[in-house]
Design an enzyme around this catalytic site. Structure first.
Site, PDB file in Angstrom:
ATOM      1  N   THR A   1     -13.975  33.777  19.231  1.00 50.52           N
ATOM      2  CA  THR A   1     -14.293  33.717  17.807  1.00 50.52           C
ATOM      3  C   THR A   1     -15.500  32.810  17.578  1.00 50.52           C
ATOM      4  O   THR A   1     -15.478  31.635  17.965  1.00 50.52           O
ATOM      5  CB  THR A   1     -13.102  33.172  17.006  1.00 50.52           C
TER       6      THR A   1
ATOM      7  N   CYS B   1      -7.084  28.703  16.199  1.00 51.17           N
ATOM      8  CA  CYS B   1      -7.596  29.844  15.418  1.00 51.17           C
ATOM      9  C   CYS B   1      -7.704  29.484  13.941  1.00 51.17           C
ATOM     10  O   CYS B   1      -8.775  29.162  13.449  1.00 51.17           O
ATOM     11  CB  CYS B   1      -6.690  31.069  15.603  1.00 51.17           C
TER      12      CYS B   1
ATOM     13  N   ARG C   1      -2.409  22.637  21.962  1.00 48.22           N
ATOM     14  CA  ARG C   1      -3.783  22.339  21.557  1.00 48.22           C
ATOM     15  C   ARG C   1      -3.929  22.363  20.031  1.00 48.22           C
ATOM     16  O   ARG C   1      -3.474  23.276  19.373  1.00 48.22           O
ATOM     17  CB  ARG C   1      -4.758  23.347  22.177  1.00 48.22           C
TER      18      ARG C   1
ATOM     19  N   THR D   1     -13.112  28.622  21.555  1.00 49.74           N
ATOM     20  CA  THR D   1     -14.246  28.114  20.781  1.00 49.74           C
ATOM     21  C   THR D   1     -13.712  27.056  19.823  1.00 49.74           C
ATOM     22  O   THR D   1     -13.421  27.345  18.660  1.00 49.74           O
ATOM     23  CB  THR D   1     -14.958  29.245  20.003  1.00 49.74           C
TER      24      THR D   1
END
Length: 439
Positions: free
Chosen positions: A125, A265, A336, A90
């Site tokens: 998430t 994250c 990423r 996400t």
């Protein structure tokens, strides 16, 4: 007979949708106990798994070669499963708004292959409300089934820490939630099959979604505080690491450290929470302030290197700088949302020639995402500055002699060594005359 009992008796299967750093270890863990279908849109990745290769390095090639997970890129195979776990990324858009494209796409795929009596559990998430307000309508539309009648949903946020061999799926308490008590019980029992640390039953799905998004927001804010302290202490001529070591002797001092906050994250999740807050008319102050500090740290590091080059009497234009490490964290191939790219781009703005070496990184991914071509460590020579950017184990083994080979010949006072993670012995390198700098 409950769905949990059917799964244990191998009359029904579990599916994992999304086989990245999170989904693949979950699939492998469940496959030790029950029958599992592992689905991913990336056919190339599926072929690697089938060949016994783990491109994520999360469980290793040997484990992948032995697992009984049925890896597939054929979404129709999801019809064979009744318990679906969605573990897709996400990310955020360039304007820092949530990009729900992956989770929406996964919902459409699951919806097209959903059968009556199924439970769909999301691990991605998200901000509170996404599972029930966005994902459920997609599942209903694609399947023609009714949520609460024909199928149920739950949410169990991922807590896997990529590259961490200690805090794994099995050893971290798992938050579980369901749309009703019956679903919660089923979801809890299924996860208890593999999570040795046990589960925490959240009051509802929104509580579980909120709990996950604040875990990373809390870390982000604490790291931002450390980064701000690093900026202040550097201006004072005080070594931040030494300050933190001293303060850390108090029993209740929180041991966070300055650094670049990237990945998918900590550097992303806070924006999900602030986005939802904005929709409700509240403008976050602390969370967004922390984000601004952390997002600017790559530029700050580059500027600090430039200042040290000037101090070393090195001409900035066409100065040669090597960056060791490109992944968003140590001992992990994932590039990423790495913030090392910010250092690289900022140095180039100054006309500096920058090269990057990272033997642990996914080179194909870095080339695809950033157009980045890595060089080998052995090929690094004639540098004016070396930036030790990521704490890979392979970099921890570097010696003074190794660094000497990377720099141009001449007096050490003309050489800048930026040790972002504080891996090296500061006194040793300063005694040798290097222009040593660290966060």
């Amino acid at each position: 007979m409950s769905l949990y009992e059917k799964i244990v008796n191998k009359e029904e299967k579990i599916s994992l949708v999304g086989l990245g750093y999170v989904g693949m270890p979950i699939a492998v863990a469940f496959a030790k106990k029950v029958e599992v279908i592992g689905f991913d849109l990336n056919a190339k990745k599926i072929e690697l798994y089938k060949s016994g290769i783990d491109p994520t390095n999360e469980v290793g090639d040997e484990v992948i070669a032995k697992t009984t997970v049925e890896f597939t890129a054929d979404e129709a195979r999801l019809k064979e499963a009744k318990f679906h776990i969605v573990a897709v990324p996400t990310p955020v858009n360039d304007d820092h708004t949530p990009d729900l494209t992956p989770v929406e796409g996964a919902s459409r795929i699951v919806g097209r292959n959903l059968t009556k009596g199924s439970i769909v559990v999301y691990e991605s998430t998200v901000y509170p409300g996404v599972t029930e307000d966005i994902c459920v309508p997609i599942l209903e539309k694609e399947s023609g089934l009714k949520c609460g009648v024909d199928f149920k949903v739950g949410y169990s946020p991922e807590r896997i820490n990529p590259g961490d061999k200690v805090h794994r799926l099995e050893t971290i308490v798992k938050i579980v939630s369901g749309m009703d008590d019956e679903t919660l019980d089923e979801v809890a029992k299924v996860y208890e099959l593999v999570v040795e640390a046990g589960v925490h039953r959240a009051a509802n799905i929104k509580v579980a979604e909120a709990a996950k998004v604040i875990e990373n927001s809390q870390r982000d804010i604490n790291i931002a505080f450390m980064n701000e302290l690093s900026i202040i202490f550097n201006k004072m001529g005080i070594d931040t690491k030494s300050v933190l070591e001293a303060a850390g002797t108090k029993w209740n001092f929180l041991k966070f450290y300055p650094g670049l906050v990237g990945g998918h994250c900590i550097g992303v999740d806070p924006y999900y929470l602030t986005y939802k807050a904005e929709q409700l008319g509240y403008h976050s102050q602390i969370i967004l302030s922390g984000r601004r500090i952390n997002d600017d740290m790559g530029k700050y590091v580059a500027e600090s290197v430039v200042k040290n080059l000037i101090k070393a009497d090195v001409s900035i234009k066409n100065a040669k700088v090597a960056i060791l490490g490109f992944t968003f964290k140590e001992n992990c191939p994932d590039t990423r949302n790495t913030r090392i790219i910010d250092i690289y781009n900022e140095l180039r703005e100054y006309g500096i020639t920058a090269t990057v070496a990272d033997p642990a990184a996914d080179a194909d991914e870095a080339k695809h995402l950033y157009g980045m071509e890595f060089v080998s460590i052995d090929s690094i020579k004639g540098c004016d500055a070396v930036i030790l950017a990521v704490a890979h184990d392979c970099f921890k083994a570097l010696t003074v002699a190794d660094f000497e080979k990377m720099f141009k010949s001449g007096d050490n006072s003309g050489k800048v060594l930026a040790d972002i993670k504080g891996l090296l012995d500061r006194k040793e390198y300063e005694a040798l005359g290097y222009n040593y700098w660290r966060l």
